[in-house]
Design an enzyme around this catalytic site. Structure first.
Site, PDB file in Angstrom:
ATOM      1  N   GLU A 152      20.677  36.289   0.166  1.00  0.00           N
ATOM      2  CA  GLU A 152      20.647  35.730   1.506  1.00  0.00           C
ATOM      3  C   GLU A 152      19.209  35.358   1.898  1.00  0.00           C
ATOM      4  OE1 GLU A 152      22.557  34.445   3.495  1.00  0.00           O
ATOM      5  OE2 GLU A 152      21.603  34.545   5.453  1.00  0.00           O
ATOM      6  N   LYS A 195      17.829  31.692   2.876  1.00  0.00           N
ATOM      7  CA  LYS A 195      17.165  31.467   4.169  1.00  0.00           C
ATOM      8  C   LYS A 195      15.841  30.757   3.953  1.00  0.00           C
ATOM      9  CE  LYS A 195      19.526  32.058   6.164  1.00  0.00           C
ATOM     10  NZ  LYS A 195      20.899  32.239   6.521  1.00  0.00           N
ATOM     11  N   LYS A 232      25.316  22.194  10.697  1.00  0.00           N
ATOM     12  CA  LYS A 232      26.136  23.398  10.838  1.00  0.00           C
ATOM     13  C   LYS A 232      27.615  23.003  10.765  1.00  0.00           C
ATOM     14  CE  LYS A 232      25.458  27.734  13.204  1.00  0.00           C
ATOM     15  NZ  LYS A 232      24.726  28.404  12.146  1.00  0.00           N
TER      16      LYS A 232
HETATM   17  C1  F6R Z   1      23.160  29.351   5.779  1.00  0.00           C
HETATM   18  C2  F6R Z   1      24.243  28.690   6.421  1.00  0.00           C
HETATM   19  C3  F6R Z   1      25.381  28.194   5.588  1.00  0.00           C
HETATM   20  C4  F6R Z   1      26.692  28.729   6.170  1.00  0.00           C
HETATM   21  C5  F6R Z   1      27.889  28.160   5.402  1.00  0.00           C
HETATM   22  C6  F6R Z   1      29.207  28.726   5.904  1.00  0.00           C
HETATM   23  O1  F6R Z   1      22.171  29.712   6.662  1.00  0.00           O
HETATM   24  O2  F6R Z   1      24.251  28.555   7.609  1.00  0.00           O
HETATM   25  O3  F6R Z   1      25.238  28.580   4.255  1.00  0.00           O
HETATM   26  O4  F6R Z   1      26.653  30.114   6.100  1.00  0.00           O
HETATM   27  O5  F6R Z   1      27.920  26.772   5.503  1.00  0.00           O
HETATM   28  O6  F6R Z   1      29.392  28.447   7.257  1.00  0.00           O
HETATM   29  P1  F6R Z   1      30.446  29.245   8.128  1.00  0.00           P
HETATM   30  O7  F6R Z   1      29.984  30.646   8.211  1.00  0.00           O
HETATM   31  O8  F6R Z   1      30.455  28.546   9.439  1.00  0.00           O
HETATM   32  O9  F6R Z   1      31.758  29.149   7.402  1.00  0.00           O
END
Ligand code: F6R
Length: 607
Positions: free
Chosen positions: A484, A488, A602
């Protein structure tokens, strides 16, 4: 991924749409656009490559209209450009469409339309939809949209304006979120409640295969086949309902705000769940009773990116506390490999957004095969939360920075709760249950203690930020922490980073170690301490610089960030926190666009 916002009412639409786009910019930020329909119904549109602020600077002074749609894009088909930005219009300027998702058969449809003489103005898949709607001769806009959608294969969340039907916006959903916001004599639509909470808390979340017509004073929902659906509004509740929770506060970046919020966020995931009397926790939404929990033979955790890493921590916690074999796998891999689905396995899908397409597709595949799937999700009412048989919310609150921090931590803590629950219906003793509960309760203050060393971590970040590449190593409990931390650093600072199990270093990656490739080593004071120290010596012998994250200063390391002890099973939650700050300050020192790293967005709602 990609943000949609729409408004119909009595107010001037453009400022509302721009404000909504700013709220949604974290979903995609390579171009943006807006279309409004003026008094006569004629459509006006402005688009710009770049950020919402670039769009804003292009808007003419007179851009009046009380109905409009807008979009912030994350490119899939066609590079970021003014032409490829949404809304897409037909050559007569009659139809405007904003779209999230991917039209899989766009190339075939484009070829057919081109053969019919249609000229395309962009390289996008979305423009196909615009032309299909514009060419339809059906009586109503709803029927025109329905006709067009019947010809496309793929995923979409769309909003459509039409100059001949100026009293409405028509929207549809299949695989990409669409939420209606119900106001007083005004209606909103967005791909995410972030754009709605300032205007209304009454929302209708469309299901796949559902459409809606929004007029200023009314709305109705129906299926793509035309039958009415209930469309009853629900009230946005919890952390997301507080408009202030979406603001940056006094911080320079959302990432910093979200890192600093972790003591409160962890407090929230624990709140109301601990049962001291039986040394366990209550997880009301799981939907599996003690007998069923005892019958679980394996646990399989699925997620992507940080959610997958939190799942790896979860798998270890479940193995340690409940003694159930458990593992985590990227959902994006799992769904493509025709997995063997076992009736005695408990499947758990992990997601901050609850929208990640690969994770959602894995859940759907599992359910189709009859598996029991739980969701460990942050966004309340999101697709994965709704699709799962049960689960738990992680209550991290809105996470706006593209890189996940507080949700990762809260998810790891949520897994500790689940592991404790599963352990206590099996063989975990009362004494161990109490020990873990005491450890959980210490976490918020311990996270605050780690965050108070920010200045020191900042100095370290500056001294490591010019590394050519960085190696992150950890063993067993430390390995997901290393993964992780490496993710990051690379996503926010663009410094290349690799994560390896410390035990694997000597099987190859040690060849990379040299003075300008420093290593970050996770060295908890657990039963593997001596093994981890041996790894530090191996790196040092190759003249590698070492930053250790440990419970006490490490002699072989050049620098150590010391974190407080908790219970060994819970240590991974704390060991990762300083490395979030390290990534943040390294990115800051390198002048990166912290909340919106290049190429990312995101909520990855495409495959
Ligand atoms: C890393 C990050 C991505 C998300 C991934 C899953 O910092 O933000 O790796 O963790 O795209 O996203 P979720 O949790 O929304 O399914």
């Amino acid at each position: 991924m990609c943000g949609i916002v729409g408004y119909i009412g009595k107010r001037d639409a453009a400022p509302l749409l721009l404000e909504g786009l700013q709220r949604l910019e974290y979903r995609g930020y390579d171009s943006a656009g807006v279309a409004v329909s003026g008094k006569s119904g004629a459509l006006k549109t402005v688009k710009a490559k770049g950020r919402v602020r670039d769009l804003e600077s292009r808007l003419p002074k007179r851009f009046a209209g009380t109905t409009g749609i807008a979009h912030t894009r994350w490119a899939t088909h066609g590079a970021p450009s003014d032409d490829n930005a949404h809304p897409h219009m037909d050559p007569d300027g009659v139809v405007a469409v904003v779209h999230n998702g991917i039209i899989d058969n766009a190339p075939e449809l484009r070829a057919k339309l081109t053969a019919d003489g249609v000229e395309f103005a962009s390289e996008t898949d979305t423009e196909v939809l615009t032309h299909l709607i514009a060419r339809s001769e059906a009586d109503s806009l709803e029927a025109r949209v329905r006709e067009a959608l019947a010809r496309v294969e793929g995923t979409y969340g769309i909003a459509v304006l039409h100059a001949s039907f100026p009293d409405r916006i028509v929207v549809a959903r299949n695989g990409s979120p669409v939420v209606l916001g119900i106001g007083e004599n005004e209606m909103f639509v967005a791909s995410d409640v972030a754009a709605l909470v300032r205007h209304t808390r009454q929302v209708v979340t469309l299901d796949d295969g559902e459409m809606a017509t929004l007029k200023a004073g009314e709305y109705r929902t129906y299926t793509t086949e035309g039958s009415r659906t209930s469309g009853s509004p629900t009230t946005i509740e919890g952390e997301a309902a507080d408009p202030g929770a979406w603001d940056i506060g006094g911080h320079e970046h959302y990432m910093h705000k979200e890192i600093c919020e972790q003591p409160d966020a962890v407090d929230r995931v624990l709140r109301g769940r601990i049962d001291d009397r039986f040394a366990t926790v209550h997880l009301g939404g799981l939907g599996i009773d003690a007998r069923e929990a005892r019958g679980v033979r394996r646990v399989k955790i699925l997620g992507c990116g940080s959610a997958f890493h939190a799942g790896q921590i979860g798998a270890q916690l479940i193995e340690e506390l409940a003694r159930i074999p458990a593992d985590a796998e990227p959902a994006s891999e799992f769904r493509y490999r025709n997995p063997v689905v076992d009736p005695d396995t408990l499947y758990i899908a992990v997601s901050q957004s609850g929208e990640t397409y690969d994770t959602l597709a894995a859940v759907q595949e599992l359910k189709r095969k009859g598996a029991c799937v739980l969701g460990v999700v942050n966004v309340v009412g999101s697709a994965i939360a709704r699709e799962a048989d049960g689960g738990m919310y992680v209550h991290a609150g809105p996470e706006v920075c593209v890189v996940s921090t507080k949700c990762f931590t809260n998810t790891a803590v949520a897994f500790a709760l689940l592991a404790l629950h599963l352990g206590r219906v099996r063989d975990l003793s009362v004494a161990d249950g109490k020990r873990i509960i005491a450890g959980l309760r210490r976490l918020p203050a311990q996270i605050a203690e780690i965050l108070s060393a920010e200045e020191e971590i900042k100095k370290l970040a500056h001294s490591y930020a010019d590394a050519r590449s960085m190696m992150f190593v950890g063993r067993v409990r430390g390995y997901p922490v290393a993964r992780e931390a490496s993710l990051k650093l690379k996503e926010v600072s663009y410094v290349h980073a690799e994560a390896y199990p410390a035990s694997e270093l000597k099987h190859g990656p040690l060849a990379l170690i040299e003075p300008d490739v420093p290593s970050v080593a996770i060295v908890p004071d657990d039963e593997l301490l001596e093994k981890n120290r041996a790894t530090l010596e191996e790196i040092k012998a190759r003249h590698g610089r070492i930053l250790a994250v440990a419970h006490a200063p490490q002699e072989a390391a050049d620098d150590t960030i010391v974190v407080p002890h908790n219970e060994p099973e819970l240590d991974p939650v704390l060991l990762g926190i300083p490395l979030q700050l390290l990534a943040y300050h390294a990115a800051l020192a390198l002048g990166r666009d912290i909340d919106k790293p290049r190429n990312l967005a995101k909520s990855v709602t495409v495959e």
